[in-house]
Design an enzyme around this catalytic site. Structure first.
Site, PDB file in Angstrom:
ATOM      1  N   LYS A 206      12.126   5.404   0.929  1.00 32.77           N
ATOM      2  CA  LYS A 206      11.803   4.131   1.581  1.00 32.77           C
ATOM      3  C   LYS A 206      12.940   3.155   1.290  1.00 32.77           C
ATOM      4  O   LYS A 206      13.467   3.135   0.168  1.00 32.77           O
ATOM      5  CB  LYS A 206      10.469   3.606   1.034  1.00 32.77           C
ATOM      6  CG  LYS A 206       9.973   2.330   1.696  1.00 32.77           C
ATOM      7  CD  LYS A 206       8.572   1.940   1.209  1.00 32.77           C
ATOM      8  CE  LYS A 206       8.055   0.685   1.884  1.00 32.77           C
ATOM      9  NZ  LYS A 206       6.710   0.291   1.433  1.00 32.77           N
TER      10      LYS A 206
ATOM     11  N   SER B 151       3.096  -0.673   4.951  1.00 36.28           N
ATOM     12  CA  SER B 151       4.491  -0.917   5.261  1.00 36.28           C
ATOM     13  C   SER B 151       5.364   0.330   5.175  1.00 36.28           C
ATOM     14  O   SER B 151       6.479   0.326   5.674  1.00 36.28           O
ATOM     15  CB  SER B 151       5.038  -1.982   4.308  1.00 36.28           C
ATOM     16  OG  SER B 151       5.053  -1.485   2.975  1.00 36.28           O
TER      17      SER B 151
ATOM     18  N   SER C 241       0.006   0.242   1.359  1.00 38.33           N
ATOM     19  CA  SER C 241       1.152   0.690   2.144  1.00 38.33           C
ATOM     20  C   SER C 241       1.551   2.152   2.018  1.00 38.33           C
ATOM     21  O   SER C 241       2.379   2.610   2.800  1.00 38.33           O
ATOM     22  CB  SER C 241       2.364  -0.171   1.824  1.00 38.33           C
ATOM     23  OG  SER C 241       2.253  -1.379   2.508  1.00 38.33           O
TER      24      SER C 241
HETATM   25  N1  GLN Z   1      -0.680  -4.783   4.354  1.00 35.24           N
HETATM   26  C1  GLN Z   1      -0.603  -5.360   3.054  1.00 35.24           C
HETATM   27  C2  GLN Z   1       0.322  -6.552   3.089  1.00 35.24           C
HETATM   28  O1  GLN Z   1       0.830  -6.828   4.106  1.00 35.24           O
HETATM   29  C3  GLN Z   1      -0.140  -4.355   2.052  1.00 35.24           C
HETATM   30  C4  GLN Z   1       1.298  -4.062   2.142  1.00 35.24           C
HETATM   31  C5  GLN Z   1       1.770  -3.160   1.042  1.00 35.24           C
HETATM   32  O2  GLN Z   1       0.983  -2.428   0.433  1.00 35.24           O
HETATM   33  N2  GLN Z   1       3.065  -3.254   0.746  1.00 35.24           N
HETATM   34  O3  GLN Z   1       0.537  -7.187   2.127  1.00 35.24           O
END
Ligand code: GLN
Length: 489
Positions: free
Chosen positions: A75, A150, A174
């Site tokens: 990532k 994400s 995410s």
């Molecule tokens: N969707 C959540 C956010 O926008 C979690 C994102 C994540 O786990 N990095 O914060």
């Protein structure tokens, strides 16, 4: 070759059926062929071929690990020495990391071949991978649908066979949410299990890196290398790392599974509820006992999370000011102009929204009303899990309330987007480990295509080996995790 397990590939490399260079070139060719999915931000072709050559030599010397010569991807939140590390943001579009994240260092040392850096929501903020400066990522099961976020690039790379496995990070879901949307296996470890050194921070008390793979068996191999104490990360925990593959085949007879009624009520798509009913029956067949639980504080997770995560991000992202780090605007009139325009031009809309919310929640007059209250709720949620996990071995729930939705469908309404994390966020607030595994395939609207459905398995602190065992046993009697999207065979 692209859909074999890590063990099978390692076997093929040792028997000389193919070399790591051949395997690597095979994946590099697939990445080009399926470029329209937009899974990668950077493909590190030369670096990969060099690593593959070194891996081949190491295998010939008999000094290889299971991951030596296996093509993986990172990532783009993990710093990689000499390689662009953008975190999905214009702010870091020109950032070449001067060092490796511990996760990158460990995987390099194990001999894994990094193919490149994967697309993601900007600074890991999002649930659909539509917040990337590099454009939306497409779901291989239906290219009009989002892959989740994400770590959307990671999930797509694995689902479409553009890497054998990948790293992801999970602050509020995410790893698990994109794994569910793309039909792959993802594990968010216990907070502190995987080093955060060199992993660009979003919300430091919640962020955790973990493996994304085709199966629990592969996830165990990847986690084995990623996990462990790191004295460069003060929140990393000094606790022994077990052999994650050793218990995969342990029978599940007598396993107690808790189902929180709060997670199966209103808001959950009927098709997901039905698929999870079937999964529950499979677990019964494996000898598990299902126990219904009530966890009343779960409904408080989303508001508490969005206060805490935004507060931490507003502090973490203050370093991107055009001086210490990141993009600098052209011809600033003075220092204030430089700050304002650099941050104004380089951060995307969602990141700005979070910084504003977080700064507000931390400001003198509001700290007690929002931040302190959210922290108190966080404690109540942890206590709720503690009490539930004293009655059962693991908790099962949906991963997402709906199937992967259409690209553009929820971008206009941030609250709708935030609700996508209904079932994953509480786990990060408690710091517990949890997995998402493929557990069905169905449509949630008339006329829309059938899409993967995920099952979440939540365990006690440091129970990763147990979670992998529970996931693996299910994957021995089901084939959801082996399915391949049409056109990607
Ligand atoms: N969707 C959540 C956010 O926008 C979690 C994102 C994540 O786990 N990095 O914060």
């Amino acid at each position: 070759m692209y859909n074999k397990t890590i063990k099978e590939l390692a076997q093929g490399l040792r028997s000389g059926e193919y070399s790591s260079v051949e395997l690597t070139r095979h994946f590099l060719a697939r990445i080009k062929q399926y470029q329209h999915l937009n899974a990668y931000i950077t493909v590190t072709e030369e670096r990969a071929v060099r690593a593959a050559e070194a891996a081949d030599a190491r295998i010939a010397d008999g000094d290889a690990t299971l991951l030596t010569g296996i093509p993986i991807a990172q990532k783009d939140i993990f710093c990689t020495l000499g390689v662009k590390t953008s975190c999905g943001s214009k702010m870091l579009d020109n950032f070449i990391a001067p060092y490796n994240a511990t996760v990158v260092e460990k995987l390099d040392q194990a001999g894994a071949v990094m193919l490149g850096k994967l697309n993601m929501d900007e600074f890991a903020m999002g649930s659909s991978n539509e917040n990337s400066y590099y454009g939306a990522v497409k779901n291989p099961w239906n290219t009009d649908a989002v892959p989740g976020g994400s770590s959307g690039g990671s999930a797509v790379a694995v689902a479409a066979g553009l890497a054998v496995c990948a790293t992801g990070t999970d602050t509020g879901g995410s790893i698990r949410q994109p794994a569910a949307f793309c039909g792959i296996t993802g594990l968010k470890p216990t907070y502190g299990r995987v080093s955060r050194y060199g992993m660009i921070a979003y919300a430091s008390s919640l962020d955790q890196g973990g493996p994304m793979a085709r199966s629990a068996e592969d996830a165990a191999v990847l986690l084995q290398v990623m996990a462990g104490f790191d004295d460069k990360d003060s929140t990393s925990v000094e606790y022994p790392v077990p052999d994650y593959s050793a218990e995969l085949n342990k029978p599940l007879a007598g396993l107690k599974i808790g189902l929180p009624t709060e997670f199966f009520g209103d808001g959950l798509s009927a098709n997901i509820a039905a698929d999870l009913d079937n999964a529950r029956n499979e677990y019964r067949r494996l000898g598990a006992e299902i126990i219904e639980l009530s966890m009343p504080t779960l409904k408080l997770a989303i508001p508490a999370y969005y206060v805490i995560a935004s507060a931490e991000c507003s502090s973490n992202l203050s370093r991107f000011d055009g001086v210490r780090y990141g993009y600098r605007c052209a011809n600033p009139a003075d220092l204030t102009d430089l700050y304002i325009r650099s941050r104004g031009e380089a951060f995307g809309k969602e990141v700005k929204r979070r910084i504003l919310m977080g700064t507000y929640a931390l400001s003198a007059g509001y700290y007690d009303a929002y931040y302190l209250k959210a922290q108190k709720i966080r404690r109540l949620i942890s206590d709720d899990f503690k009490s539930a996990l004293s009655k059962v071995d693991v908790i099962m729930s949906p991963v997402t309330p709906t199937n992967a939705f259409g690209i553009g469908e929820k971008t206009a309404d941030p609250i709708q987007m935030y609700l996508e994390d209904l079932y994953t966020i509480a786990i990060n607030l408690a710091g517990l480990p949890a997995m998402s595994i493929p557990a069905g395939f169905s449509a949630d609207k008339n006329g829309s295509p059938a899409m993967p459905v995920g099952l979440q398995i939540i365990g006690n602190y440091f129970a990763e080996a147990r979670l992998l065992n529970i996931a693996h046993q299910y994957q021995q009697i089901t084939d959801w995790h082996t399915r391949i999207p049409d056109g990607f065979e």
